[in-house]
Design a protein around this motif. Sequence first.
Motif, PDB file in Angstrom:
ATOM      1  N   MET A  63     -89.061 -39.984 -78.516  1.00  0.00           N
ATOM      2  CA  MET A  63     -90.044 -40.555 -77.594  1.00  0.00           C
ATOM      3  C   MET A  63     -90.823 -39.406 -76.958  1.00  0.00           C
ATOM      4  N   ARG A  64     -92.143 -39.430 -77.092  1.00  0.00           N
ATOM      5  CA  ARG A  64     -93.023 -38.452 -76.441  1.00  0.00           C
ATOM      6  C   ARG A  64     -93.979 -39.227 -75.550  1.00  0.00           C
ATOM      7  N   LEU A  65     -93.637 -39.308 -74.294  1.00  0.00           N
ATOM      8  CA  LEU A  65     -94.429 -40.079 -73.349  1.00  0.00           C
ATOM      9  C   LEU A  65     -95.589 -39.235 -72.830  1.00  0.00           C
ATOM     10  N   ALA A  66     -96.719 -39.867 -72.593  1.00  0.00           N
ATOM     11  CA  ALA A  66     -97.918 -39.168 -72.124  1.00  0.00           C
ATOM     12  C   ALA A  66     -97.791 -38.837 -70.637  1.00  0.00           C
ATOM     13  N   ASP A  67     -98.355 -37.688 -70.253  1.00  0.00           N
ATOM     14  CA  ASP A  67     -98.288 -37.254 -68.853  1.00  0.00           C
ATOM     15  C   ASP A  67     -99.233 -38.048 -67.955  1.00  0.00           C
ATOM     16  N   ALA A  68    -100.454 -38.215 -68.363  1.00  0.00           N
ATOM     17  CA  ALA A  68    -101.465 -38.849 -67.515  1.00  0.00           C
ATOM     18  C   ALA A  68    -101.998 -40.114 -68.183  1.00  0.00           C
ATOM     19  N   LEU A  69    -101.108 -41.040 -68.449  1.00  0.00           N
ATOM     20  CA  LEU A  69    -101.496 -42.265 -69.128  1.00  0.00           C
ATOM     21  C   LEU A  69    -101.981 -43.297 -68.116  1.00  0.00           C
ATOM     22  N   TRP A  70    -103.121 -43.909 -68.372  1.00  0.00           N
ATOM     23  CA  TRP A  70    -103.654 -44.938 -67.485  1.00  0.00           C
ATOM     24  C   TRP A  70    -102.810 -46.198 -67.596  1.00  0.00           C
ATOM     25  N   ALA A  71    -102.740 -46.924 -66.521  1.00  0.00           N
ATOM     26  CA  ALA A  71    -102.087 -48.232 -66.544  1.00  0.00           C
ATOM     27  C   ALA A  71    -103.005 -49.208 -67.271  1.00  0.00           C
ATOM     28  N   VAL A  72    -102.411 -50.197 -67.915  1.00  0.00           N
ATOM     29  CA  VAL A  72    -103.185 -51.211 -68.637  1.00  0.00           C
ATOM     30  C   VAL A  72    -102.807 -52.595 -68.129  1.00  0.00           C
ATOM     31  N   ARG A  73    -103.716 -53.535 -68.321  1.00  0.00           N
ATOM     32  CA  ARG A  73    -103.435 -54.917 -67.912  1.00  0.00           C
ATOM     33  C   ARG A  73    -103.095 -55.713 -69.166  1.00  0.00           C
ATOM     34  N   VAL A  74    -101.822 -56.022 -69.310  1.00  0.00           N
ATOM     35  CA  VAL A  74    -101.317 -56.738 -70.483  1.00  0.00           C
ATOM     36  C   VAL A  74    -100.161 -57.637 -70.060  1.00  0.00           C
ATOM     37  N   ASP A  75     -99.776 -58.511 -70.972  1.00  0.00           N
ATOM     38  CA  ASP A  75     -98.556 -59.280 -70.779  1.00  0.00           C
ATOM     39  C   ASP A  75     -97.390 -58.374 -71.184  1.00  0.00           C
TER      40      ASP A  75
END
Length: 94
Positions: free
Chosen positions: A32-44
């Motif tokens: 798992m390589r998670l992003a440092d500055a990932l934007w939040a998204v609007r999803v189910d």
Amino acid sequence: MLEPRTVDLNESLAGIEKMLRRLLGEDVALTMRLADALWAVRVDPGQIEQVLMNLAVNARDAMPRRPPAARRPRLRGWSPRRRCPRRPPGRLPD
């Protein structure tokens, strides 16, 4: 029914990591390589988790297996010039 809300995808991935490891099996190394500055998204949340699991399973299924699998049949085209009384027109396996 879909219930979209603001979701951090890093949290979603971290939340299903254990399930992904079980789903993919022992033969697949999951990193798992998670992003440092990932934007939040609007999803189910349930729908995005299903999408992530489908992507992981599709990637696993596309990986070559060792030892190589048995020869897979390939399809050949059917032509009206080729007649076979026992088979209907269409694509037939070799």
